[in-house]
Design an enzyme around this catalytic site. Structure first.
Site, PDB file in Angstrom:
ATOM      1  N   CYS A  51      41.510   0.405  49.899  1.00 16.31           N
ATOM      2  CA  CYS A  51      42.115   1.520  50.647  1.00 16.31           C
ATOM      3  C   CYS A  51      41.085   2.194  51.545  1.00 16.31           C
ATOM      4  O   CYS A  51      41.402   2.575  52.681  1.00 16.31           O
ATOM      5  CB  CYS A  51      42.696   2.555  49.685  1.00 16.31           C
ATOM      6  SG  CYS A  51      43.996   1.896  48.641  1.00 16.31           S
ATOM      7  N   ARG A 134      51.042  -1.618  49.395  1.00 17.88           N
ATOM      8  CA  ARG A 134      50.646  -1.356  50.786  1.00 17.88           C
ATOM      9  C   ARG A 134      51.842  -1.657  51.690  1.00 17.88           C
ATOM     10  O   ARG A 134      52.006  -2.793  52.149  1.00 17.88           O
ATOM     11  CB  ARG A 134      49.451  -2.244  51.169  1.00 17.88           C
ATOM     12  CG  ARG A 134      48.249  -2.013  50.311  1.00 17.88           C
ATOM     13  CD  ARG A 134      47.068  -2.878  50.646  1.00 17.88           C
ATOM     14  NE  ARG A 134      46.179  -2.921  49.499  1.00 17.88           N
ATOM     15  CZ  ARG A 134      45.329  -1.947  49.158  1.00 17.88           C
ATOM     16  NH1 ARG A 134      45.236  -0.878  49.923  1.00 17.88           N
ATOM     17  NH2 ARG A 134      44.600  -2.043  48.078  1.00 17.88           N
TER      18      ARG A 134
END
Ligand code: BEZ
Length: 234
Positions: A51, A134
């Protein structure tokens, strides 16, 4: 009490509405973004390496997305103070692939209740029931979902592809064409399939300014400058 069920949003649906607290203040989604494209994307957790690499990349490319009339909005199920601490750490401490001192200025939604993540189908229990996958939603200026892409926890997104999708959607809209595999600005585009025998015949006889591989599959040139000039000036 019966558990609330959530339908997965689909391409062509109106983007579900919500109000949220973000690192840039409260937002009313998608109302605050009317007239702009928006990429709403989720990430699994703050202070995690994949991330972090994604946020640094997206923040470094934000100007490019903004120039194509597109705003970025991130989300994770972490709280606001975690978001703030993580973004400060990224700016102050992380140097990665030539990116450093990266300031994330787009909003990052706190979603501790997971309500937004559930509404948008970002929680996929087979992958994780406590972290969003995601997900990437491309939403047009009228608030319609135009593309959805999902990646798992272990694989970072390809941001060149996200930019390509944005430019592709806008090109298809602006020029009334479709775009072939791996299309990039400057490549030939696909003209709508012939809708009558007469048009099919005239195309196959080479009477139109296009290249036909068969009657149903014809392409024409579309200059890169014309594509980018149209999209980036809007
Ligand atoms: C990461 O961003 O590094 C990550 C987050 C959740 C699970 C696995 C990796």
């Amino acid at each position: 009490m019966e558990e609330k069920t959530y339908a997965m949003p689909r391409i062509g649906d109106k983007a579900p509405e919500f109000k949220a607290v973000t690192t840039q203040g409260d937002i009313n989604f998608p109302g605050d973004y009317k007239g702009s494209w928006v990429i709403l994307f989720s990430h699994p957790a703050d202070f995690t390496p994949v991330c972090t690499s994604e946020f640094m990349t997206f923040a470094s490319m934000e100007k490019k997305f903004n120039e194509a009339n597109c705003k970025l909005v991130g989300l994770s199920v972490d709280g606001l103070y975690s978001h703030i601490a993580w973004l400060r750490t990224i700016k102050e401490k992380i140097e990665y692939k030539g990116m450093k001192n990266v300031e994330v200025t787009f909003p990052l939604i706190e979603d501790i209740t997971m309500e937004v993540a559930k509404t948008y189908g970002m929680l996929q229990p087979g992958e994780s029931s406590t972290k969003a996958v995601r997900a990437v939603f491309f939403i047009d200026p009228k608030g319609i979902i135009r593309t959805i892409i999902y990646y798992p926890l272990s694989l970072g997104r390809n941001f060149d592809e996200l930019y390509r999708v944005l430019i592709g959607l806008q090109t298809a809209d602006a020029f009334g064409v479709a775009l072939p595999a791996d299309w990039r600005p400057g490549d030939d585009v696909i003209v709508p399939t012939a809708g009558s025998c007469g048009v099919a015949k005239s195309r196959m006889e080479g009477k139109e300014d296009m290249k036909c591989y068969d009657w149903f599959f014809c392409t024409k040139k579309l200059d890169k400058e014309k594509v980018l000039g149209t999209i980036l000036k809007k």
